[in-house]
Design an enzyme around this catalytic site. Structure first.
Site, PDB file in Angstrom:
ATOM      1  N   TYR A   1       0.848  -1.211   0.000  1.00 10.51           N
ATOM      2  CA  TYR A   1       0.000   0.000   0.000  1.00 10.51           C
ATOM      3  C   TYR A   1       0.875   1.251   0.000  1.00 10.51           C
ATOM      4  O   TYR A   1       0.662   2.183  -0.784  1.00 10.51           O
ATOM      5  CB  TYR A   1      -0.917  -0.034   1.228  1.00 10.51           C
ATOM      6  CG  TYR A   1      -1.977   1.037   1.247  1.00 10.51           C
ATOM      7  CD1 TYR A   1      -3.220   0.820   0.669  1.00 10.51           C
ATOM      8  CD2 TYR A   1      -1.738   2.276   1.848  1.00 10.51           C
ATOM      9  CE1 TYR A   1      -4.202   1.804   0.689  1.00 10.51           C
ATOM     10  CE2 TYR A   1      -2.715   3.261   1.869  1.00 10.51           C
ATOM     11  CZ  TYR A   1      -3.949   3.017   1.285  1.00 10.51           C
ATOM     12  OH  TYR A   1      -4.913   3.994   1.296  1.00 10.51           O
TER      13      TYR A   1
ATOM     14  N   THR B   1     -14.330   5.074   6.487  1.00  3.13           N
ATOM     15  CA  THR B   1     -15.058   4.522   5.333  1.00  3.13           C
ATOM     16  C   THR B   1     -15.065   2.994   5.439  1.00  3.13           C
ATOM     17  O   THR B   1     -14.359   2.421   6.279  1.00  3.13           O
ATOM     18  CB  THR B   1     -14.372   4.881   3.996  1.00  3.13           C
ATOM     19  OG1 THR B   1     -13.178   4.094   3.895  1.00  3.13           O
ATOM     20  CG2 THR B   1     -14.040   6.354   3.884  1.00  3.13           C
TER      21      THR B   1
HETATM   22  P1  NDP Z   1     -13.870   2.106  -0.006  1.00  2.61           P
HETATM   23  O1  NDP Z   1     -13.516   0.675   0.173  1.00  2.61           O
HETATM   24  O2  NDP Z   1     -14.996   2.674   0.791  1.00  2.61           O
HETATM   25  O3  NDP Z   1     -14.145   2.422  -1.549  1.00  2.61           O
HETATM   26  C1  NDP Z   1     -13.281   1.971  -2.544  1.00  2.61           C
HETATM   27  C2  NDP Z   1     -14.110   1.557  -3.738  1.00  2.61           C
HETATM   28  O4  NDP Z   1     -13.200   1.119  -4.765  1.00  2.61           O
HETATM   29  C3  NDP Z   1     -15.047   0.375  -3.418  1.00  2.61           C
HETATM   30  O5  NDP Z   1     -16.317   0.582  -3.986  1.00  2.61           O
HETATM   31  C4  NDP Z   1     -14.316  -0.783  -4.090  1.00  2.61           C
HETATM   32  O6  NDP Z   1     -15.177  -1.844  -4.496  1.00  2.61           O
HETATM   33  C5  NDP Z   1     -13.716  -0.100  -5.291  1.00  2.61           C
HETATM   34  N1  NDP Z   1     -12.662  -0.914  -5.901  1.00  2.61           N
HETATM   35  C6  NDP Z   1     -11.777  -1.735  -5.289  1.00  2.61           C
HETATM   36  N2  NDP Z   1     -11.010  -2.347  -6.213  1.00  2.61           N
HETATM   37  C7  NDP Z   1     -11.424  -1.898  -7.428  1.00  2.61           C
HETATM   38  C8  NDP Z   1     -11.047  -2.177  -8.757  1.00  2.61           C
HETATM   39  N3  NDP Z   1     -10.080  -3.071  -9.038  1.00  2.61           N
HETATM   40  N4  NDP Z   1     -11.673  -1.544  -9.762  1.00  2.61           N
HETATM   41  C9  NDP Z   1     -12.680  -0.668  -9.496  1.00  2.61           C
HETATM   42  N5  NDP Z   1     -13.111  -0.386  -8.257  1.00  2.61           N
HETATM   43  C10 NDP Z   1     -12.482  -0.988  -7.230  1.00  2.61           C
HETATM   44  O7  NDP Z   1     -12.515   2.925   0.285  1.00  2.61           O
HETATM   45  P2  NDP Z   1     -12.225   4.474   0.559  1.00  2.61           P
HETATM   46  O8  NDP Z   1     -13.312   5.317   0.066  1.00  2.61           O
HETATM   47  O9  NDP Z   1     -11.774   4.593   1.948  1.00  2.61           O
HETATM   48  O10 NDP Z   1     -10.919   4.656  -0.339  1.00  2.61           O
HETATM   49  C11 NDP Z   1     -10.917   5.375  -1.563  1.00  2.61           C
HETATM   50  C12 NDP Z   1      -9.465   5.723  -1.871  1.00  2.61           C
HETATM   51  O11 NDP Z   1      -8.935   6.528  -0.828  1.00  2.61           O
HETATM   52  C13 NDP Z   1      -8.546   4.510  -1.992  1.00  2.61           C
HETATM   53  O12 NDP Z   1      -7.626   4.716  -3.038  1.00  2.61           O
HETATM   54  C14 NDP Z   1      -7.829   4.503  -0.651  1.00  2.61           C
HETATM   55  O13 NDP Z   1      -6.562   3.884  -0.723  1.00  2.61           O
HETATM   56  C15 NDP Z   1      -7.707   5.992  -0.392  1.00  2.61           C
HETATM   57  N6  NDP Z   1      -7.498   6.315   1.000  1.00  2.61           N
HETATM   58  C16 NDP Z   1      -8.364   5.881   1.962  1.00  2.61           C
HETATM   59  C17 NDP Z   1      -8.114   6.138   3.286  1.00  2.61           C
HETATM   60  C18 NDP Z   1      -8.974   5.644   4.394  1.00  2.61           C
HETATM   61  O14 NDP Z   1      -8.532   5.669   5.556  1.00  2.61           O
HETATM   62  N7  NDP Z   1     -10.200   5.205   4.142  1.00  2.61           N
HETATM   63  C19 NDP Z   1      -6.918   6.901   3.687  1.00  2.61           C
HETATM   64  C20 NDP Z   1      -6.105   7.363   2.588  1.00  2.61           C
HETATM   65  C21 NDP Z   1      -6.392   7.059   1.291  1.00  2.61           C
HETATM   66  P3  NDP Z   1     -15.366  -3.098  -3.486  1.00  2.61           P
HETATM   67  O15 NDP Z   1     -16.064  -2.540  -2.278  1.00  2.61           O
HETATM   68  O16 NDP Z   1     -16.174  -4.046  -4.272  1.00  2.61           O
HETATM   69  O17 NDP Z   1     -13.970  -3.572  -3.162  1.00  2.61           O
END
Ligand code: NDP
Length: 257
Positions: free
Chosen positions: A164, A199
């Site tokens: 990550y 989230t």
């Molecule tokens: P969530 O899990 O709530 O949302 C992520 C979404 O991306 C989900 O709907 C997931 O689907 C989808 N997803 C996963 N893999 C794929 C793929 N291969 N193709 C298309 N869609 C995909 O996460 P967050 O909203 O928390 O995260 C969003 C971004 O923010 C990410 O990049 C994360 O790394 C980043 N981030 C998050 C933090 C946190 O603490 N939450 C902190 C810092 C950065 P499914 O549910 O089916 O897997």
């Protein structure tokens, strides 16, 4: 104090935005934020049912929106999703490359190779594939803006998360490079570095681990998806017209010490 943002008045009217990972968490909050600002929103997600549900919510709030199934680890799926956005709304102006996964926690010397490959494929290659197909479409539309979702772990290490952390550092470098290439073509490309945000990504975090995460933030709490969406919306807006190729924290002070 309320953390609910006040959307700027219709500043995204006439623009189409594609959000990967738009069915959940930060991507879903951003879909609502951009739609409230007048954008037509394409929710692209691995979770197709979730994307359709998000679109139903957006449409019932009066927005123009469409769902597309997209796996960001598959370049053909990304290419088709970008084409869908252009075909559906006529052009693509804004993109948020936000789909991401956490991956398991274990030290680098014990980290499973398949987990490394899955996390890097989603969190880094997925951002490259997305920009690979979005950028020509945005240039064809006459310009626009891209936000890539990195993390505070785009500049800090974090024990137990080698894939990550490496992927999120990679997103920052990729963002800067693409920004240099596209600034003169009226495309602004920036990265966002959220702290730990409440989230579904943190769904497997037990209460002790969650308390530890909270303690890392001087603000004394985790962030909200809406707080991250507000920064991303600003970077996508014309209000950020001289901001190119930089990495912007929204982290409750995590990185200040
Ligand atoms: P969530 O899990 O709530 O949302 C992520 C979404 O991306 C989900 O709907 C997931 O689907 C989808 N997803 C996963 N893999 C794929 C793929 N291969 N193709 C298309 N869609 C995909 O996460 P967050 O909203 O928390 O995260 C969003 C971004 O923010 C990410 O990049 C994360 O790394 C980043 N981030 C998050 C933090 C946190 O603490 N939450 C902190 C810092 C950065 P499914 O549910 O089916 O897997």
């Amino acid at each position: 104090m309320s953390t609910t943002p006040t959307p700027a008045d219709q500043e995204f009217a006439g623009r189409t935005a594609l959000i990967t990972g738009g069915a959940s968490g930060i991507g879903l909050a951003l879909a609502h934020r951009l739609a409230a600002g007048g954008a037509s929103v394409v929710v692209a997600d691995y979770d197709e049912a979730g994307a359709r549900k998000a679109v139903a919510e957006l449409e019932s709030a009066g927005a123009k929106a469409a769902a597309v199934a997209m796996d960001v680890t598959d370049p053909a799926s990304v290419e088709a999703g970008v084409r869908f956005a252009v075909d559906t709304f006529g052009a693509l102006h804004l993109a948020v490359n936000n789909a991401g996964i956490g991956g398991p926690s274990s030290p680098t010397g014990e980290y499973a190779v398949e987990d490394w490959n899955r996390v890097v494929a989603t969190n880094l290659s997925g951002v490259f594939y997305s920009m690979r197909y979005e950028l020509p479409a945005i240039v064809a539309a006459g310009g626009g803006a891209v936000v890539n979702m990195s993390s505070i772990l785009g500049t800090n290490g974090f024990a137990g998360s080698p894939a990550y952390v490496a992927a999120k550092h990679g997103v920052v470098g990729l963002t800067k490079t693409a920004a240099l290439e596209y600034a003169a073509r009226d495309v602004r490309i920036n990265a966002v570095g959220p702290g730990f945000i409440d989230t579904p990504l943190l769904r497997n975090t037990d209460s002790a681990a969650r308390d530890h995460l909270v303690s890392l933030h001087p603000a004394g709490r985790l962030g909200t998806a809406e707080e991250v969406a507000e920064l991303a919306a600003f970077l996508l807006s014309d209000r950020a017209s001289f901001i190119h190729g930089s990495y912007h924290l929204v982290d409750g002070g995590y990185s200040a010490s």
